[in-house]
Scaffold this active site. Structure first.
Site, short mmCIF file in Angstrom:
data_model
loop_
_atom_site.label_atom_id
_atom_site.label_comp_id
_atom_site.label_asym_id
_atom_site.label_seq_id
_atom_site.Cartn_x
_atom_site.Cartn_y
_atom_site.Cartn_z
CG HIS A 280 -1.21 -8.88 -1.55
ND1 HIS A 280 -0.86 -8.51 -2.84
CD2 HIS A 280 -0.90 -7.82 -0.76
CE1 HIS A 280 -0.37 -7.27 -2.81
NE2 HIS A 280 -0.37 -6.83 -1.57
CD GLU B 102 -0.50 -10.49 -5.82
OE1 GLU B 102 -0.75 -10.50 -7.04
OE2 GLU B 102 -1.31 -10.10 -4.94
CB CYS C 19 2.76 -5.51 -2.03
SG CYS C 19 2.27 -5.27 -0.30
#
Ligand code: PCA
Length: 202
Positions: free
Chosen positions: A166, A80, A142
């Site tokens: 992820h 991310e 998350c």
């Protein structure tokens, strides 16, 4: 030897297993490059997830932090790029549901990952493991733990690489789902995270 705090999550929503938890269990205490992995599993609860992460950070005093989470439906390993200051989405494992809520009242809109995400993606692709940078970690737990870890480090001016990756579903999870979702073998998922860890600064 440096220490890497590697976190995964317990199962949540209708996902009966969470491959992020299994990867962390597989890599816990391994030595990867300059790092010894210290694994921790986080609850999926707005009131608890980041508290457990930050308590563990303070106890372990790691040199880098990588948090992992399941993004069922994704077809690639996705480091991310950014965490945003917002909680929103489905109810968590304790039944708490929040909407449009800032994570930190005094915090900036967003933090960028301080992991070498471009190098991680490039190395994964070199090894024929599908990967790409994701520009949204969502607004669920998350994103929450990524934001809170980066906020903590920023407030204390700690130069510790931290961020979130992820992962797609495992075959085991996909086989248990009523709807069809893309899936990978747990071995490939684990090898992918091993590869990403190899890119941490030595
Ligand atoms: N994935 C969720 C929370 C726990 C997990 O593994 C998310 O993407 O926010």
């Amino acid at each position: 030897m440096k220490k890497l705090l590697l976190t995964g999550f317990v199962p949540f929503l209708d996902y009966t297993i969470n491959p992020s938890q299994q990867i962390v269990q597989a890599l816990d205490r391994q030595q990867i490059g300059a790092y010894e992995v210290v694994g921790t599993i986080l609850p999926v609860e707005f009131a608890k997830s980041a508290a457990v992460l930050l308590e563990t950070y303070e106890r372990v005093q790691p040199d880098a932090v990588i948090s992992l989470g399941l993004a069922a439906g994704r077809e690639r390993i996705t480091p991310e790029r950014v965490a945003i200051n917002c909680n929103d989405g489905d109810a968590d494992n304790s039944g708490v549901q929040v909407q449009d809520q800032p994570i930190a009242a005094d915090g900036p809109a967003a933090y960028f990952s301080t992991l070498p995400i471009r190098r991680m993606v490039n190395r994964l692709l070199e090894r024929n493991i599908p990967a790409e940078i994701s520009n949204s970690a969502g607004t669920y737990l998350c994103n929450n733990v990524m934001y809170q870890m980066l906020h903590y480090l920023h407030q204390r001016q700690l130069d510790v690489p931290a961020g979130f990756i992820h992962i797609p579903a495992s075959h085991e999870l996909a086989a248990q789902m009523k709807r069809s979702i893309p899936s990978w073998s747990l071995d490939t998922l684990t090898a992918a995270i091993h590869t990403a860890i190899e890119e941490l600064p030595a």
